[in-house]
Scaffold this motif. Structure first.
Motif, short mmCIF file in Angstrom:
data_model
loop_
_atom_site.label_atom_id
_atom_site.label_comp_id
_atom_site.label_asym_id
_atom_site.label_seq_id
_atom_site.Cartn_x
_atom_site.Cartn_y
_atom_site.Cartn_z
N GLU A 15 11.14 6.62 10.22
CA GLU A 15 10.14 6.33 11.23
C GLU A 15 9.33 7.60 11.50
O GLU A 15 9.72 8.70 11.12
CB GLU A 15 10.80 5.85 12.53
N GLY A 16 8.20 7.42 12.16
CA GLY A 16 7.44 8.58 12.61
C GLY A 16 6.33 9.05 11.69
O GLY A 16 5.53 9.91 12.07
N ASP A 17 6.24 8.51 10.48
CA ASP A 17 5.15 8.87 9.57
C ASP A 17 3.87 8.17 10.06
O ASP A 17 3.89 6.97 10.34
CB ASP A 17 5.49 8.42 8.15
N LYS A 18 2.77 8.89 10.15
CA LYS A 18 1.53 8.30 10.65
C LYS A 18 1.07 7.13 9.77
O LYS A 18 0.30 6.27 10.22
CB LYS A 18 0.44 9.35 10.76
N ARG A 19 1.52 7.10 8.53
CA ARG A 19 1.15 5.99 7.65
C ARG A 19 1.84 4.69 8.02
O ARG A 19 1.54 3.63 7.47
CB ARG A 19 1.45 6.36 6.19
N LEU A 20 2.78 4.76 8.95
CA LEU A 20 3.48 3.57 9.43
C LEU A 20 2.83 2.97 10.67
O LEU A 20 3.36 2.02 11.25
CB LEU A 20 4.95 3.91 9.71
N PHE A 21 1.69 3.51 11.06
CA PHE A 21 0.94 3.00 12.21
C PHE A 21 0.53 1.55 11.96
O PHE A 21 0.14 1.18 10.86
CB PHE A 21 -0.30 3.88 12.42
N ASN A 22 0.59 0.72 12.99
CA ASN A 22 0.38 -0.73 12.85
C ASN A 22 -0.54 -1.23 13.95
O ASN A 22 -0.12 -1.48 15.07
CB ASN A 22 1.74 -1.45 12.90
N GLN A 23 -1.83 -1.39 13.61
CA GLN A 23 -2.84 -1.80 14.58
C GLN A 23 -3.08 -3.31 14.52
O GLN A 23 -3.09 -3.91 13.45
CB GLN A 23 -4.15 -1.08 14.27
N TYR A 24 -3.31 -3.92 15.69
CA TYR A 24 -3.61 -5.35 15.80
C TYR A 24 -5.06 -5.53 16.27
O TYR A 24 -5.55 -4.78 17.12
CB TYR A 24 -2.68 -6.04 16.81
N GLY A 25 -5.72 -6.55 15.73
CA GLY A 25 -7.08 -6.87 16.13
C GLY A 25 -7.25 -8.35 16.39
O GLY A 25 -6.50 -9.18 15.86
N ALA A 79 0.83 -1.21 0.00
CA ALA A 79 0.00 0.00 0.00
C ALA A 79 0.86 1.25 0.00
O ALA A 79 0.54 2.25 -0.66
CB ALA A 79 -0.93 -0.01 1.21
N LEU A 80 1.99 1.21 0.70
CA LEU A 80 2.87 2.38 0.77
C LEU A 80 3.58 2.62 -0.57
O LEU A 80 3.76 3.77 -0.99
CB LEU A 80 3.90 2.19 1.89
N TRP A 81 3.98 1.55 -1.26
CA TRP A 81 4.57 1.73 -2.59
C TRP A 81 3.54 2.37 -3.53
O TRP A 81 3.86 3.25 -4.33
CB TRP A 81 5.01 0.38 -3.17
N LYS A 82 2.30 1.92 -3.41
CA LYS A 82 1.23 2.48 -4.26
C LYS A 82 1.03 3.96 -3.96
O LYS A 82 0.88 4.77 -4.88
CB LYS A 82 -0.07 1.70 -4.02
N THR A 83 1.03 4.31 -2.68
CA THR A 83 0.90 5.72 -2.29
C THR A 83 2.05 6.55 -2.84
O THR A 83 1.87 7.71 -3.22
CB THR A 83 0.86 5.84 -0.75
N ALA A 84 3.24 5.93 -2.88
CA ALA A 84 4.42 6.63 -3.41
C ALA A 84 4.42 6.71 -4.92
O ALA A 84 5.26 7.39 -5.52
CB ALA A 84 5.69 5.93 -2.92
#
Length: 278
Positions: free
Chosen positions: A215-225, A157-162
């Motif tokens: 590090e520190g970009d909000k797009r790097l947030f990693n949530q677990y469910g 997803a990040l490559w696509k955003t880039a």
């Protein structure tokens, strides 16, 4: 007399045989949890699962795979609980009826690691899109898990955003189809870049010349469910014991157990079961 001795001998043998068949114990009471490699390899499960078992008498047997594979296991009904980290896939799992509810548990973040020489000059950046563009432009080695894990899905997803399709490059992008540990080992061996969850990075020993560069970009947030596999779809699911585990993870006790797990004073996961929107 001989007949009596024979009967007594048979009775003794039967008693021994019956004695060898032990009644069900707490160790026989277990659930199967399909989860990610990061929860296992980081040492989190080793830290928190004994606390749950001590409280409930329920053993937790973990099948640790990439998120995509873990979801497939749960979709086949081969697990009682699913505990992963890719919210779109989790929401789809619920929408398709494989669970009735997803509960947030904890979060950490992803980071981009790479060689200290940093040929792409991305060190210190908090813009992951710009960093990926620079890595692609430099044709610097980038090692991807390539295994449909939560980390791999987020990386794609990040490559696509880039605006970059790394698979059309000149061999600098290497999808190895393996877990996070193997990916980091490969990146260290070739002095390449990689994306990893912070928990695995903090517990990883063979860093070689690698360091955290982005590090520190909000797009790097990693949530677990976490989700109980729907017993209406699979009647053999251990619904009561599986739900007990789900409830414990999001309880004050379970959340504290997660918060207490640290390496060298560094928290690997941050509980957020009660945060709106998690």
């Amino acid at each position: 007399m001989l007949r009596r001795s024979f009967v007594l001998g048979c009775a003794a043998a039967a008693a021994l045989l019956l004695g060898s068949v032990q009644p069900s114990t707490a160790a026989d009471r277990f659930i199967t949890v399909a989860s990610t490699t990061s929860t296992e390899d980081s040492g989190l499960f080793k830290s928190i699962l004994p606390k749950f078992t001590e409280k409930t008498g329920i053993e937790v047997r973990v099948v640790a795979k990439g998120t995509g594979q873990a979801i497939d296991i749960a979709k086949r009904g081969d697990a009682d609980v699913l505990f992963v980290h890719h919210k779109p896939s989790e929401d789809k799992f619920v929408a398709e009826g494989f669970s009735t509810e997803r509960k947030p548990v904890m979060y950490n973040d992803f980071v981009i690691v790479g060689p200290k020489a940093d040929p792409a000059k991305v060190g210190g950046s908090k813009d992951v899109s710009a960093a990926l563009k620079s890595i692609a432009a430099a044709k610097a080695p980038f090692v991807s898990r390539g295994d449909d894990s939560g980390t791999h899905k987020s990386e794609q997803a990040l490559w696509k955003t880039a605006g970059v399709d790394p698979t059309t490059g000149d061999g600098w992008y290497r999808a190895i189809g393996q877990g996070m540990g193997a990916t980091l080992n490969t990146a260290a061996a070739v002095s390449g870049y990689a994306m990893t969850d912070r928990a695995t990075w903090l517990s990883f020993k063979n860093r070689g010349d690698l360091d955290i560069l982005v590090e520190g970009d909000k797009r790097l947030f990693n949530q677990y469910g976490v989700m109980l596999v729907n017993p209406a779809k699979f009647s053999h699911v251990k619904a009561a014991d599986g739900q007990a585990f789900v409830d414990w993870l999001v309880s004050a006790e379970g959340q504290q157990a997660i918060a207490d797990y640290k390496i060298n004073g560094n928290s690997l996961f941050f509980p957020n079961a009660n945060e709106p929107g998690a």
